[in-house]
Design a protein around this motif. Structure first.
Motif, PDB file in Angstrom:
ATOM      1  N   UNK A   1       0.807  -1.167  -0.073  1.00 42.49           N
ATOM      2  CA  UNK A   1      -0.399   0.105   0.040  1.00 42.49           C
ATOM      3  C   UNK A   1       0.635   0.783  -0.157  1.00 42.49           C
ATOM      4  N   UNK A   2       2.314   1.069  -0.127  1.00 37.15           N
ATOM      5  CA  UNK A   2       2.938   2.581   0.032  1.00 37.15           C
ATOM      6  C   UNK A   2       3.297   3.117  -1.206  1.00 37.15           C
ATOM      7  N   UNK A   3       3.136   3.747  -1.210  1.00 36.24           N
ATOM      8  CA  UNK A   3       3.505   4.595  -2.591  1.00 36.24           C
ATOM      9  C   UNK A   3       5.423   4.621  -2.735  1.00 36.24           C
ATOM     10  N   UNK A   4       5.710   4.572  -3.784  1.00 36.76           N
ATOM     11  CA  UNK A   4       7.428   4.672  -4.104  1.00 36.76           C
ATOM     12  C   UNK A   4       8.239   5.447  -3.219  1.00 36.76           C
TER      13      UNK A   4
ATOM     14  N   UNK B   1      11.476   5.701   1.911  1.00 37.75           N
ATOM     15  CA  UNK B   1      11.799   6.216   3.111  1.00 37.75           C
ATOM     16  C   UNK B   1      11.985   5.129   4.302  1.00 37.75           C
ATOM     17  N   UNK B   2      10.293   4.774   4.334  1.00 37.40           N
ATOM     18  CA  UNK B   2      10.622   2.952   5.092  1.00 37.40           C
ATOM     19  C   UNK B   2      11.436   2.426   5.206  1.00 37.40           C
ATOM     20  N   UNK B   3      12.028   1.943   4.153  1.00 32.14           N
ATOM     21  CA  UNK B   3      12.963   0.911   4.032  1.00 32.14           C
ATOM     22  C   UNK B   3      14.066   1.359   4.410  1.00 32.14           C
ATOM     23  N   UNK B   4      14.690   2.654   4.371  1.00 34.33           N
ATOM     24  CA  UNK B   4      15.495   3.008   4.719  1.00 34.33           C
ATOM     25  C   UNK B   4      16.133   3.173   6.475  1.00 34.33           C
ATOM     26  N   UNK B   5      14.638   3.490   7.026  1.00 33.45           N
ATOM     27  CA  UNK B   5      14.169   3.502   8.231  1.00 33.45           C
ATOM     28  C   UNK B   5      14.621   2.138   9.467  1.00 33.45           C
ATOM     29  N   UNK B   6      14.178   1.539   8.433  1.00 31.12           N
ATOM     30  CA  UNK B   6      13.798  -0.156   8.429  1.00 31.12           C
ATOM     31  C   UNK B   6      15.610  -1.091   8.209  1.00 31.12           C
ATOM     32  N   UNK B   7      16.556   0.409   7.946  1.00 34.63           N
ATOM     33  CA  UNK B   7      17.858  -0.313   7.797  1.00 34.63           C
ATOM     34  C   UNK B   7      18.028   0.138   9.196  1.00 34.63           C
ATOM     35  N   UNK B   8      17.869   1.353   9.633  1.00 37.32           N
ATOM     36  CA  UNK B   8      18.612   1.972  11.407  1.00 37.32           C
ATOM     37  C   UNK B   8      17.928   1.218  12.185  1.00 37.32           C
ATOM     38  N   UNK B   9      16.946  -0.138  12.255  1.00 34.32           N
ATOM     39  CA  UNK B   9      15.857  -0.549  12.845  1.00 34.32           C
ATOM     40  C   UNK B   9      14.965  -0.235  12.954  1.00 34.32           C
ATOM     41  N   UNK B  10      14.156   1.190  12.857  1.00 29.90           N
ATOM     42  CA  UNK B  10      13.317   0.892  13.032  1.00 29.90           C
ATOM     43  C   UNK B  10      12.096   0.549  12.733  1.00 29.90           C
TER      44      UNK B  10
ATOM     45  N   UNK C   1      13.909  18.304  13.472  1.00 29.10           N
ATOM     46  CA  UNK C   1      13.833  18.800  12.286  1.00 29.10           C
ATOM     47  C   UNK C   1      13.175  18.037  11.425  1.00 29.10           C
ATOM     48  N   UNK C   2      13.006  16.599  12.148  1.00 29.34           N
ATOM     49  CA  UNK C   2      12.921  15.073  11.468  1.00 29.34           C
ATOM     50  C   UNK C   2      11.701  14.489  11.521  1.00 29.34           C
ATOM     51  N   UNK C   3      11.570  15.194  12.859  1.00 24.73           N
ATOM     52  CA  UNK C   3      10.094  14.466  13.295  1.00 24.73           C
ATOM     53  C   UNK C   3       8.926  14.785  12.808  1.00 24.73           C
ATOM     54  N   UNK C   4       8.306  15.571  12.797  1.00 29.49           N
ATOM     55  CA  UNK C   4       6.928  15.935  11.578  1.00 29.49           C
ATOM     56  C   UNK C   4       6.926  14.637  10.566  1.00 29.49           C
ATOM     57  N   UNK C   5       8.542  14.685   9.647  1.00 30.72           N
ATOM     58  CA  UNK C   5       8.480  13.797   8.779  1.00 30.72           C
ATOM     59  C   UNK C   5       7.717  12.387   8.966  1.00 30.72           C
ATOM     60  N   UNK C   6       8.620  11.617  10.322  1.00 27.76           N
ATOM     61  CA  UNK C   6       8.638  10.723  10.949  1.00 27.76           C
ATOM     62  C   UNK C   6       6.882  10.003  10.911  1.00 27.76           C
ATOM     63  N   UNK C   7       6.721  11.577  11.374  1.00 27.04           N
ATOM     64  CA  UNK C   7       5.030  11.262  11.910  1.00 27.04           C
ATOM     65  C   UNK C   7       4.067  10.783  11.243  1.00 27.04           C
ATOM     66  N   UNK C   8       4.242  11.990  10.050  1.00 22.63           N
ATOM     67  CA  UNK C   8       3.348  11.694   8.717  1.00 22.63           C
ATOM     68  C   UNK C   8       3.739  10.538   8.339  1.00 22.63           C
ATOM     69  N   UNK C   9       4.816  10.017   8.106  1.00 21.37           N
ATOM     70  CA  UNK C   9       4.625   8.674   6.780  1.00 21.37           C
ATOM     71  C   UNK C   9       4.674   7.622   8.349  1.00 21.37           C
ATOM     72  N   UNK C  10       4.872   7.854   9.335  1.00 15.14           N
ATOM     73  CA  UNK C  10       3.705   6.720   9.860  1.00 15.14           C
ATOM     74  C   UNK C  10       2.578   6.476  10.552  1.00 15.14           C
ATOM     75  N   UNK C  11       1.551   7.990  10.042  1.00 18.97           N
ATOM     76  CA  UNK C  11       0.291   7.984  10.352  1.00 18.97           C
ATOM     77  C   UNK C  11       0.011   8.350  12.118  1.00 18.97           C
ATOM     78  N   UNK C  12       1.100   8.747  12.103  1.00 15.73           N
ATOM     79  CA  UNK C  12       1.191   9.331  13.548  1.00 15.73           C
ATOM     80  C   UNK C  12       1.182  11.058  13.846  1.00 15.73           C
ATOM     81  N   UNK C  13       1.422  11.439  14.871  1.00 10.90           N
ATOM     82  CA  UNK C  13       0.713  13.010  14.771  1.00 10.90           C
ATOM     83  C   UNK C  13       1.098  13.291  16.438  1.00 10.90           C
ATOM     84  N   UNK C  14       2.286  14.785  16.290  1.00 11.09           N
ATOM     85  CA  UNK C  14       2.639  15.759  17.621  1.00 11.09           C
ATOM     86  C   UNK C  14       2.065  16.474  17.962  1.00 11.09           C
ATOM     87  N   UNK C  15       0.311  16.683  17.196  1.00 15.07           N
ATOM     88  CA  UNK C  15       0.040  18.396  17.983  1.00 15.07           C
ATOM     89  C   UNK C  15      -0.469  17.645  19.305  1.00 15.07           C
TER      90      UNK C  15
END
Length: 380
Positions: free
Chosen positions: A316-319, A324-333, A364-378
Motif C-alpha cells: 500500500x506504500x507509494x514509491x 523512506x520506510x526501507x531506509x528507516x528499517x535499515x536503521x532498526x526503526x 526537525x525530522x520528527x514531523x516527517x516521520x510522524x506523517x510517514x507512520x500516520x502519527x501526530x505531534x499535535x
C-alpha cells in the motif's frame, strides 16, 4: 551519592574503545575539547550535566548509566563478540550494534512503562539431541502462538516480539553476518537481523536468532554467519529450529510430490512459505522427500524479488513512502518500535526531545516521520 569519576571515566573509555574511535573523533563529533575528554576518561575531571547528556547521546546509551555506580551496560556481551570475531565487525558495524542495543533498551523501557505484556515461552532441552530439540522447540512455540501445521507465519518479527524477544532489523556492512543475539543486562533477549540480506533470508535469520534466545541465552552473545561451521551443533540446532518453525515437517509431508515439481512449482511453494529456494530444498532433503539431483535443482532457483512480501513494507506504500520506510528499517526503526515510541510520547511517558533521540533523528525530522507512520505531534 557522589559520582565515582574513575568509574565514569572507565565507562567512557570502554565505550570509545569498543567503537574504535579516537579521542579526537569523539571530540569532533561532540564538540567537547579533546584534552578535556582525555581528562574525564582518566578520572581527573568531572563532566558537566550537559557534557554527560552529549556523551550519552553520542554513545547511544542512557545518561543514568554514566552517573550511576550500579547501573550496567552490555559491555561484557559485546566484548565477547568483538574478541571472538574482531575482523568481522567494521567500525560502522560496531556503531550499528551500539544503536541496536540502545533501541532494545528503549523498547524495553517503553513496554514496561506502557504496561505491555508478552506471552510466556520457555523450553528446556533434553540430552544432546540438538536437531531433535530444535524441532520440538519450534513445534511448541508454534502451538503457543496459535499456529497449526498448515499455517505459514506471516510476520515472524511480531511473533518473536510477542514472546519477549527484542527483534530489530538493522543494516550491517558485513554481508557474511546474518544476525546476532545479545543477552542485554537490562533489556533481556535481543536479536539483530542483518537488513542487508534478502527479505526471505532475514525471516530465516530471525528464526535462527530466536533459537539462540531460547537455547543459548546463558552464553551472553553470539554471532551467526551466512555459512556457519557445520560442526557447530548450536548453529545446527538453531538452523533446525528455524526450518521447522517456518516449514513444519507435517506441512512438507502434505505437499504434492516435490520430485515431480517443475521449477515454477518450487518457486511458488518457496514464496508461499516465505523462504528461499535453498532453505526449502534443505528442508525437503532433511524430510527425505527429494533426492540429491532434485535438491541441487531446487537450490539453484530463486524466488523473483518483486514477488516477495515484506510484512513491514506493505504494498500500500507509494514509491516515496516505500523508499523512506526501507531506509528507516535499515536503521532498526520497525513499525512496531516507531508506534511504541509515539504511544510513549502521546501518553507523556517520554518528552518530544526523548522521542527524537529514540527515533535516531533530529527535532526537525520528527514531523516527517510522524506523517510517514500516520502519527501526530499535535497538542504536545
Amino acid at each position: 551519592m557522589a559520582i565515582d569519576l574513575q568509574k565514569l571515566g572507565s565507562k567512557l573509555a570502554q565505550y570509545r574503545g569498543q567503537l574504535e574511535q579516537s579521542v579526537s573523533e569523539v571530540a569532533s563529533s561532540t564538540g567537547i575539547d579533546a584534552n578535556r575528554l582525555a581528562a574525564i576518561e582518566a578520572g581527573q575531571a568531572g563532566p558537566t550535566g550537559d557534557e554527560i547528556l552529549i556523551l550519552a547521546d553520542h554513545y547511544r546509551c542512557d545518561f543514568k548509566f554514566f552517573i550511576s555506580n550500579e547501573q550496567v551496560a552490555p559491555f561484557q556481551q559485546t566484548e565477547t563478540l568483538y574478541r571472538a570475531h574482531s575482523a568481522a565487525f567494521t567500525k560502522e558495524d560496531r556503531r550499528a550494534i551500539q544503536e541496536f542495543l540502545y533501541l532494545c533498551e528503549t523498547e524495553d523501557f517503553l513496554l514496561r512503562e506502557l504496561g505491555r505484556t508478552t506471552k510466556e515461552f520457555s523450553y528446556s532441552p533434553t540430552g544432546y539431541y540438538f536437531k531433535g530439540n530444535g524441532e520440538t522447540a519450534a513445534a511448541r512455540l508454534r502451538t503457543v502462538l496459535g499456529y497449526d501445521d498448515r499455517t505459514v507465519p506471516r510476520n515472524v518479527y511480531a511473533d518473536f516480539r510477542s514472546v519477549g524477544v527484542h527483534v530489530f532489523r538493522r543494516k550491517l556492512g558485513n554481508s557474511s553476518i546474518s544476525g546476532l543475539f545479545i543477552m542485554h543486562p537490562v533489556a533481556g533477549k535481543c536479536a539483530l537481523v542483518n537488513c542487508s540480506e534478502d527479505i526471505y533470508r532475514q525471516r530465516f535469520s530471525a528464526a535462527h536468532e530466536m533459537a539462540h534466545a531460547i537455547f543459548d541465552s546463558e552464553q551472553g552473545a553470539s554471532v551467526s554467519f551466512e555459512r556457519p561451521d557445520a560442526s557447530d551443533m548450536l548453529e545446527v540446532r538453531a538452523n533446525r529450529f528455524a526450518s521447522c518453525f517456518l516449514m513444519p515437517p507435517a506441512f512438507l509431508a502434505r505437499l504434492p510430490a516435490p520430485v515431480q515439481w517443475a521449477d515454477s512449482d518450487a518457486q511458488r511453494w518457496a514464496n508461499e512459505l516465505r523462504v528461499s529456494c535453498v532453505a526449502l530444498a534443505i528442508a525437503l532433503r532433511e524430510a527425505k522427500l527429494i533426492d540429491e539431483t532434485t535438491y541441487r535443482r531446487i537450490s539453484s532457483l530463486r524466488v523473483p524479488h518483486d514477488a516477495k512480501i515484506d510484512p513491514e513494507l506493505p504494498e500500500s506504500l507509494n514509491a516515496t513512502q516505500h523508499r523512506r520506510k526501507a531506509h528507516l528499517l535499515e536503521l532498526g526503526l520497525s513499525n512496531f518500535y516507531v508506534d511504541l515510541c509515539f504511544e510513549g510520547f502521546s501518553t507523556g511517558v517520554i518528552s518530544i526531545g526523548r522521542l527524537a533521540e529514540a527515533l535516531l533523528c533530529s527535532h526537525g525530522e520528527l514531523a516527517e516521520i510522524a506523517s510517514l507512520y500516520g502519527q501526530t505531534l499535535h497538542g504536545h
